[in-house]
Design an enzyme around this catalytic site. Structure first.
Site, PDB file in Angstrom:
ATOM      1  N   ASP A   1       5.062  -4.424  -9.861  1.00  0.00           N
ATOM      2  CA  ASP A   1       5.263  -3.661  -8.443  1.00  0.00           C
ATOM      3  C   ASP A   1       6.461  -2.870  -9.047  1.00  0.00           C
ATOM      4  O   ASP A   1       7.628  -3.266  -8.946  1.00  0.00           O
ATOM      5  CB  ASP A   1       5.462  -4.845  -7.538  1.00  0.00           C
ATOM      6  CG  ASP A   1       5.445  -3.820  -6.155  1.00  0.00           C
ATOM      7  OD1 ASP A   1       5.639  -2.620  -6.190  1.00  0.00           O
ATOM      8  OD2 ASP A   1       5.205  -4.555  -5.162  1.00  0.00           O
TER       9      ASP A   1
ATOM     10  N   CYS B   1       2.859   1.759  -3.416  1.00  0.00           N
ATOM     11  CA  CYS B   1       3.071   2.015  -4.417  1.00  0.00           C
ATOM     12  C   CYS B   1       2.030   2.141  -5.498  1.00  0.00           C
ATOM     13  O   CYS B   1       1.100   3.102  -5.888  1.00  0.00           O
ATOM     14  CB  CYS B   1       3.943   1.172  -5.239  1.00  0.00           C
ATOM     15  SG  CYS B   1       5.728   1.406  -4.392  1.00  0.00           S
TER      16      CYS B   1
ATOM     17  N   SER C   1      -1.351   0.602  -5.111  1.00  0.00           N
ATOM     18  CA  SER C   1      -2.632   0.887  -4.732  1.00  0.00           C
ATOM     19  C   SER C   1      -3.054   2.412  -4.619  1.00  0.00           C
ATOM     20  O   SER C   1      -4.203   2.905  -4.715  1.00  0.00           O
ATOM     21  CB  SER C   1      -3.157   0.022  -3.601  1.00  0.00           C
ATOM     22  OG  SER C   1      -2.391  -0.046  -2.808  1.00  0.00           O
TER      23      SER C   1
ATOM     24  N   ASN D   1       0.723  -1.219   0.145  1.00  0.00           N
ATOM     25  CA  ASN D   1      -0.085  -0.037  -0.124  1.00  0.00           C
ATOM     26  C   ASN D   1       0.790   1.172  -0.088  1.00  0.00           C
ATOM     27  O   ASN D   1       0.491   2.110   0.669  1.00  0.00           O
ATOM     28  CB  ASN D   1      -1.131   0.118   1.039  1.00  0.00           C
ATOM     29  CG  ASN D   1      -1.987   1.156   1.048  1.00  0.00           C
ATOM     30  OD1 ASN D   1      -2.273   1.626   2.019  1.00  0.00           O
ATOM     31  ND2 ASN D   1      -2.466   1.388  -0.120  1.00  0.00           N
TER      32      ASN D   1
END
Length: 155
Positions: free
Chosen positions: A127, A14, A16, A12
């Site tokens: 990611d 990067c 989202s 939580n």
């Protein structure tokens, strides 16, 4: 009745929060802020209370999108009851969300972010914490949030 959208990734910091900020901006531009609530969470607990990652903040700044006050939090079973849409940034986090919810899974629609962009042929939003590709992630998030807004308005 307000519709509530939650974006979920691993930490939580990067993906989202980037999606939360971009989607909130699109909701505001559409004049729907009084009808759609947006938040984000992570399946892991490493970054609870931290602001978005520097790379996420940079991309949002470059695009004039606010992330003021955003802090990482962890996904909980209660989120299923509190949100109408749980949008997972990758298939691993979708599995983790479903595992956390277990048999308690309720009425929230759980989906993967990239299911909104099937033509891209990619299952997961990569990611950028590991890849450093914050600009590519922003491109995906921006396009997917357009589609998500249409999806939410139809429900």
């Amino acid at each position: 009745m307000k519709k509530k959208v939650l974006f979920v990734c691993l930490g939580n910091i990067c993906r989202s929060p980037m999606a939360e900020a971009v989607f909130r901006s699109k909701v505001e531009q559409a004049g729907l802020s009084d009808q759609i609530i947006v938040d984000s969470a992570g399946t892991g607990d490493w970054h609870i209370g931290h602001p978005p990652h520097e790379g996420t903040r940079k991309e949002l700044d470059l695009n004039g999108i606010s992330y003021t006050g955003m802090k990482a939090r962890q996904f909980t079973q209660q989120d299923d009851a509190d949100f109408d849409f749980i949008v997972c940034m990758d298939t691993k986090n979708e599995r983790d969300v479903r595992e956390i919810l277990g048999t308690r899974a309720g009425s929230a629609e759980v989906l993967t972010f990239m299911s909104l962009l099937p033509e891209r042929g990619v299952a997961d939003v990569p990611d950028p914490y590991y890849t450093g590709q914050f600009d590519y992630v922003f491109e995906l998030v921006d396009a997917g949030c357009e589609r998500l807004l249409d999806h939410v308005k139809l429900k």
